[in-house]
Design a protein around this motif. Structure first.
Motif, PDB file in Angstrom:
ATOM      1  N   GLY A 290       0.838  -1.197   0.000  1.00  0.00           N
ATOM      2  CA  GLY A 290       0.000   0.000   0.000  1.00  0.00           C
ATOM      3  C   GLY A 290       0.864   1.233   0.000  1.00  0.00           C
ATOM      4  O   GLY A 290       2.069   1.168   0.253  1.00  0.00           O
ATOM      5  N   GLY A 291       0.270   2.357  -0.299  1.00  0.00           N
ATOM      6  CA  GLY A 291       0.979   3.627  -0.270  1.00  0.00           C
ATOM      7  C   GLY A 291       1.094   4.138   1.155  1.00  0.00           C
ATOM      8  O   GLY A 291       0.650   3.497   2.113  1.00  0.00           O
TER       9      GLY A 291
ATOM     10  N   SER B 113      -2.120   4.535   3.697  1.00  0.00           N
ATOM     11  CA  SER B 113      -3.165   3.880   2.910  1.00  0.00           C
ATOM     12  C   SER B 113      -4.055   3.011   3.789  1.00  0.00           C
ATOM     13  O   SER B 113      -5.056   2.473   3.320  1.00  0.00           O
ATOM     14  N   GLY B 114      -3.662   2.843   5.067  1.00  0.00           N
ATOM     15  CA  GLY B 114      -4.420   1.941   5.934  1.00  0.00           C
ATOM     16  C   GLY B 114      -3.931   0.502   5.830  1.00  0.00           C
ATOM     17  O   GLY B 114      -4.590  -0.413   6.311  1.00  0.00           O
TER      18      GLY B 114
ATOM     19  N   LEU C 262      -3.300  -5.177  -2.395  1.00  0.00           N
ATOM     20  CA  LEU C 262      -2.916  -3.768  -2.492  1.00  0.00           C
ATOM     21  C   LEU C 262      -3.992  -2.960  -1.772  1.00  0.00           C
ATOM     22  O   LEU C 262      -5.173  -3.062  -2.113  1.00  0.00           O
ATOM     23  N   VAL C 263      -3.580  -2.179  -0.773  1.00  0.00           N
ATOM     24  CA  VAL C 263      -4.547  -1.389  -0.003  1.00  0.00           C
ATOM     25  C   VAL C 263      -4.531   0.060  -0.495  1.00  0.00           C
ATOM     26  O   VAL C 263      -3.473   0.682  -0.584  1.00  0.00           O
ATOM     27  N   VAL C 264      -5.706   0.570  -0.838  1.00  0.00           N
ATOM     28  CA  VAL C 264      -5.866   1.961  -1.276  1.00  0.00           C
ATOM     29  C   VAL C 264      -7.003   2.561  -0.450  1.00  0.00           C
ATOM     30  O   VAL C 264      -8.103   2.000  -0.416  1.00  0.00           O
ATOM     31  N   ALA C 265      -6.729   3.671   0.231  1.00  0.00           N
ATOM     32  CA  ALA C 265      -7.734   4.332   1.070  1.00  0.00           C
ATOM     33  C   ALA C 265      -8.404   3.350   2.044  1.00  0.00           C
ATOM     34  O   ALA C 265      -9.605   3.401   2.272  1.00  0.00           O
ATOM     35  N   GLY C 266      -7.604   2.440   2.586  1.00  0.00           N
ATOM     36  CA  GLY C 266      -8.105   1.492   3.568  1.00  0.00           C
ATOM     37  C   GLY C 266      -8.826   0.295   2.969  1.00  0.00           C
ATOM     38  O   GLY C 266      -9.235  -0.604   3.705  1.00  0.00           O
ATOM     39  N   LEU C 267      -8.956   0.280   1.644  1.00  0.00           N
ATOM     40  CA  LEU C 267      -9.723  -0.775   0.972  1.00  0.00           C
ATOM     41  C   LEU C 267      -8.787  -1.740   0.245  1.00  0.00           C
ATOM     42  O   LEU C 267      -7.883  -1.313  -0.468  1.00  0.00           O
TER      43      LEU C 267
ATOM     44  N   MET D  56      -7.452  -4.418  -2.503  1.00  0.00           N
ATOM     45  CA  MET D  56      -7.606  -4.984  -3.846  1.00  0.00           C
ATOM     46  C   MET D  56      -6.795  -6.265  -3.862  1.00  0.00           C
ATOM     47  O   MET D  56      -5.591  -6.242  -3.595  1.00  0.00           O
TER      48      MET D  56
END
Lengths: 170, 170, 170
Positions: free
Chosen positions: B6-7, B10-11, B156-161, B163
């Motif tokens: 994650g970034g 990103s959570g 891959l975590v984006v905004a806590g979500l 993928m």
């Protein structure tokens, strides 16, 4: 409420506009950009040229929560973009970022009509050498996480194509 | 074994902790952070505050492969995060990065219990001007590819979500 | 036509080569890299070492549209990568970027055989301080959007794993 994330020049604004334009107008465009140099003026013009009536534009470089709250009931609202608003608030020494963020989240949670928020995903690079850039990246990431929690739909746009992170794929 | 990418903000840590906390405890937290300045101390405290018992913490700023290998058999293990470990190893002139990476991969492949590794995806920005940053980005990318090959699951975590990149979507 | 996007060291080249290598050879490799320093020479060598016959290599640091157009009919073509070509064109004061981009898009749209284009996704970081880097990021983003529109398939590679953005998932 839909949160549209994407990189620079990813087509996220165009995608978000398409979501709103699929609804009956008039539509409200909440612009957060402040033209502090020529490069910015050009970007704003580029975005504005793409929008025709029935778009109404409200400028909200700060006090974004208030701008969303004051939208006419049921009116589809597009906010473009959160990262510029965050920049404006962080660069304003008098601004109260936690307070402004709470107001934004409260307005989003309370929105009666369709609401689409556009924001830059900025956390996928090397740790910036600049301390303000690091703080900005952290604040943006935290804000995205909180908004994603209350959003019905979260989309990541890459090369103009949407990846659905939350909500109905179709 | 699960690799969580994650970034920044990103959570990803929160998501990874949730994966481990869904398993019966006690859980082992392998912390790679070294507090070399106030900003880092604050980040470490922020992460630590979120973890309550039954977390046990082991510090492994280097020799990460060994720390994973020495975990009690069957104990769920969370490593947070690989990019800090990589930074520590790269900044230590005496360290042997290829050897440490091999030891890490071997320990991951041999892990008997559930193992979740958190790492920053840092390759989606402009080529850094700093040569060390470029090398770091290359090493991180190579490490992620190798770990992804042996992982059962890559997220891959984006905004806590999340993928799901590899493994069962549900 | 397939567009393969990915970060630095994401395994995008390897993934793209696998797509072409699954087809009957010979295959054409269109290399856009120019070795202007040792770091670059090393990267080129690293990529070249992975390719054996039946790869034929054509160098096209510029005039990429023409190189694609001149490929033997039906020959599978791999272009690696668009971001290096874009860099070369942007650094050449005599070059006509809009014209070169049009030529590239026209050649891609007209390609009779399988065509795989590799490019770096560079827009997910903090706004670069360097003006040329900002412009590069903008041009790359616009190019990706336009190519994605005409591509049959668009893939984002993360840690060596493909995420399908457009086209058949299988």
């Amino acid at each position: 409420m839909t949160l549209v994330l994407g990189g620079a020049r990813s087509g996220k604004s165009r995608y978000a506009e398409g979501l709103i334009a699929a609804l009956p107008g008039p539509w409200l465009y909440v612009a957060t950009a402040q033209a502090w140099d020529d490069e910015m003026r050009e970007r704003i013009a580029h975005h504005r040229d793409r929008r025709a009536a029935p778009w109404e534009t409200v400028e909200a470089p700060r006090a974004l929560g208030e701008a969303i709250r004051q939208a006419p009931a049921g009116r589809p609202v597009l906010v473009d973009c959160l990262t510029l608003w965050l920049t404006n608030v962080m660069l304003d020494e008098m601004a109260d970022l936690p307070g402004e963020a709470e107001a934004l989240l409260a307005s989003c949670a309370a929105a009666a009509g369709p609401l689409v928020l556009v924001s830059n995903e900025v956390g996928f690079g090397i740790v910036p050498e600049n301390a303000l850039a690091r703080r900005f990246r952290d604040e943006a990431g935290r804000l995205h996480q909180r908004l994603a929690t209350i959003a019905d739909r979260v989309v990541l746009v890459v090369a103009g194509l949407p990846m659905i992170l939350k909500g109905d794929p179709a």
